[in-house]
Scaffold this motif. Structure first.
Motif, PDB file in Angstrom:
ATOM      1  N   VAL A  21      -2.114 -14.258 -13.405  1.00  0.00           N
ATOM      2  CA  VAL A  21      -2.512 -14.570 -12.022  1.00  0.00           C
ATOM      3  C   VAL A  21      -1.545 -13.925 -11.040  1.00  0.00           C
ATOM      4  CG1 VAL A  21      -2.731 -16.456 -10.346  1.00  0.00           C
ATOM      5  CG2 VAL A  21      -3.722 -16.694 -12.627  1.00  0.00           C
ATOM      6  N   TYR A  22      -0.265 -13.928 -11.364  1.00  0.00           N
ATOM      7  CA  TYR A  22       0.735 -13.315 -10.496  1.00  0.00           C
ATOM      8  C   TYR A  22       0.522 -11.804 -10.376  1.00  0.00           C
ATOM      9  CZ  TYR A  22       5.331 -12.233  -8.553  1.00  0.00           C
ATOM     10  OH  TYR A  22       6.347 -11.784  -7.760  1.00  0.00           O
ATOM     11  N   VAL A  23       0.308 -11.142 -11.523  1.00  0.00           N
ATOM     12  CA  VAL A  23       0.061  -9.693 -11.497  1.00  0.00           C
ATOM     13  C   VAL A  23      -1.222  -9.387 -10.736  1.00  0.00           C
ATOM     14  CG1 VAL A  23      -0.515  -7.704 -12.942  1.00  0.00           C
ATOM     15  CG2 VAL A  23       1.401  -9.176 -13.562  1.00  0.00           C
ATOM     16  N   TYR A  24      -2.250 -10.166 -10.965  1.00  0.00           N
ATOM     17  CA  TYR A  24      -3.523  -9.945 -10.261  1.00  0.00           C
ATOM     18  C   TYR A  24      -3.330 -10.117  -8.749  1.00  0.00           C
ATOM     19  CZ  TYR A  24      -8.221 -10.568  -8.514  1.00  0.00           C
ATOM     20  OH  TYR A  24      -9.375 -10.440  -7.776  1.00  0.00           O
ATOM     21  N   SER A  25      -2.613 -11.178  -8.360  1.00  0.00           N
ATOM     22  CA  SER A  25      -2.458 -11.422  -6.922  1.00  0.00           C
ATOM     23  C   SER A  25      -1.551 -10.381  -6.263  1.00  0.00           C
ATOM     24  CB  SER A  25      -1.924 -12.829  -6.676  1.00  0.00           C
ATOM     25  OG  SER A  25      -0.632 -12.965  -7.212  1.00  0.00           O
ATOM     26  N   LEU A  26      -0.662  -9.761  -7.024  1.00  0.00           N
ATOM     27  CA  LEU A  26       0.188  -8.716  -6.448  1.00  0.00           C
ATOM     28  C   LEU A  26      -0.535  -7.376  -6.314  1.00  0.00           C
ATOM     29  CD1 LEU A  26       3.752  -9.057  -8.004  1.00  0.00           C
ATOM     30  CD2 LEU A  26       3.099  -9.332  -5.628  1.00  0.00           C
ATOM     31  N   PHE A  27      -1.287  -6.990  -7.338  1.00  0.00           N
ATOM     32  CA  PHE A  27      -1.797  -5.620  -7.384  1.00  0.00           C
ATOM     33  C   PHE A  27      -3.300  -5.498  -7.157  1.00  0.00           C
ATOM     34  CE2 PHE A  27       2.046  -5.508 -10.085  1.00  0.00           C
ATOM     35  CZ  PHE A  27       2.780  -4.608  -9.321  1.00  0.00           C
ATOM     36  N   PHE A  28      -4.065  -6.491  -7.514  1.00  0.00           N
ATOM     37  CA  PHE A  28      -5.516  -6.324  -7.490  1.00  0.00           C
ATOM     38  C   PHE A  28      -6.224  -7.160  -6.437  1.00  0.00           C
ATOM     39  CE2 PHE A  28      -4.140  -5.552 -11.931  1.00  0.00           C
ATOM     40  CZ  PHE A  28      -4.351  -4.186 -11.940  1.00  0.00           C
ATOM     41  N   ALA A  29      -5.543  -8.124  -5.862  1.00  0.00           N
ATOM     42  CA  ALA A  29      -6.152  -8.927  -4.793  1.00  0.00           C
ATOM     43  C   ALA A  29      -5.982  -8.171  -3.475  1.00  0.00           C
ATOM     44  CB  ALA A  29      -5.497 -10.297  -4.734  1.00  0.00           C
ATOM     45  N   GLY A  30      -6.433  -8.747  -2.412  1.00  0.00           N
ATOM     46  CA  GLY A  30      -6.334  -8.094  -1.107  1.00  0.00           C
ATOM     47  C   GLY A  30      -4.897  -7.975  -0.623  1.00  0.00           C
ATOM     48  N   GLU A  31      -4.731  -7.228   0.455  1.00  0.00           N
ATOM     49  CA  GLU A  31      -3.410  -6.982   1.025  1.00  0.00           C
ATOM     50  C   GLU A  31      -2.761  -8.283   1.513  1.00  0.00           C
ATOM     51  OE1 GLU A  31      -0.289  -4.503   1.761  1.00  0.00           O
ATOM     52  OE2 GLU A  31      -2.196  -3.895   0.908  1.00  0.00           O
ATOM     53  N   GLU A  32      -3.558  -9.155   2.081  1.00  0.00           N
ATOM     54  CA  GLU A  32      -3.019 -10.421   2.601  1.00  0.00           C
ATOM     55  C   GLU A  32      -2.531 -11.315   1.461  1.00  0.00           C
ATOM     56  OE1 GLU A  32      -6.450 -11.660   4.626  1.00  0.00           O
ATOM     57  OE2 GLU A  32      -6.080 -10.401   6.371  1.00  0.00           O
ATOM     58  N   VAL A  33      -3.281 -11.341   0.370  1.00  0.00           N
ATOM     59  CA  VAL A  33      -2.882 -12.155  -0.774  1.00  0.00           C
ATOM     60  C   VAL A  33      -1.616 -11.591  -1.403  1.00  0.00           C
ATOM     61  CG1 VAL A  33      -3.581 -12.969  -3.057  1.00  0.00           C
ATOM     62  CG2 VAL A  33      -5.253 -12.892  -1.206  1.00  0.00           C
ATOM     63  N   SER A  34      -1.513 -10.272  -1.462  1.00  0.00           N
ATOM     64  CA  SER A  34      -0.309  -9.649  -2.018  1.00  0.00           C
ATOM     65  C   SER A  34       0.919  -9.982  -1.182  1.00  0.00           C
ATOM     66  CB  SER A  34      -0.480  -8.131  -2.092  1.00  0.00           C
ATOM     67  OG  SER A  34      -1.487  -7.788  -3.002  1.00  0.00           O
ATOM     68  N   MET A  35       0.788  -9.914   0.137  1.00  0.00           N
ATOM     69  CA  MET A  35       1.918 -10.244   1.007  1.00  0.00           C
ATOM     70  C   MET A  35       2.296 -11.722   0.887  1.00  0.00           C
ATOM     71  SD  MET A  35       3.456  -7.870   2.375  1.00  0.00           S
ATOM     72  CE  MET A  35       4.440  -8.611   3.633  1.00  0.00           C
TER      73      MET A  35
END
Length: 94
Positions: A21-35
């Motif tokens: 979930v952490y890798v997905y939220s950093l690299f594959f989710a939207g820009e806002e979720v990554s930030m």
């Protein structure tokens, strides 16, 4: 399966799931979720460091300093002298 292996399996699955979930939220989710993920990671890291500093600081403030070895030796020598004056037998010190 005994209890320890069951807990170990659960912790392994939990770690892999949180990591995915952490890798997905950093690299594959939207820009806002990554930030948001980066901000939460920084908050957890800095917060953990500050919590450790807080515990060390409170421990230094609350607990008394340790007694020096020289002071302990002096007290023990005085006690031994008092016991010898009273005539207490110490065959191992003769």
């Amino acid at each position: 399966m005994d209890k320890d292996r069951l807990v170990g399996a659960f912790l392994t699955v939990l770690a892999v799931t949180i990591g995915a979930v952490y890798v997905y939220s950093l690299f594959f989710a939207g820009e806002e979720v990554s930030m948001l993920t980066l901000k939460l990671t920084a908050l957890a890291t800095v917060g953990s460091f500050l919590l450790i500093l807080l515990v060390i600081g409170v421990s230094l403030v609350i607990y008394p300093p340790p007694v020096k070895v020289e002071e302990i030796e002096k007290k023990l020598a005085e006690e031994l002298k008092k016991l010898k004056e009273r005539g207490y037998p110490f065959p191992w010190t003769e």
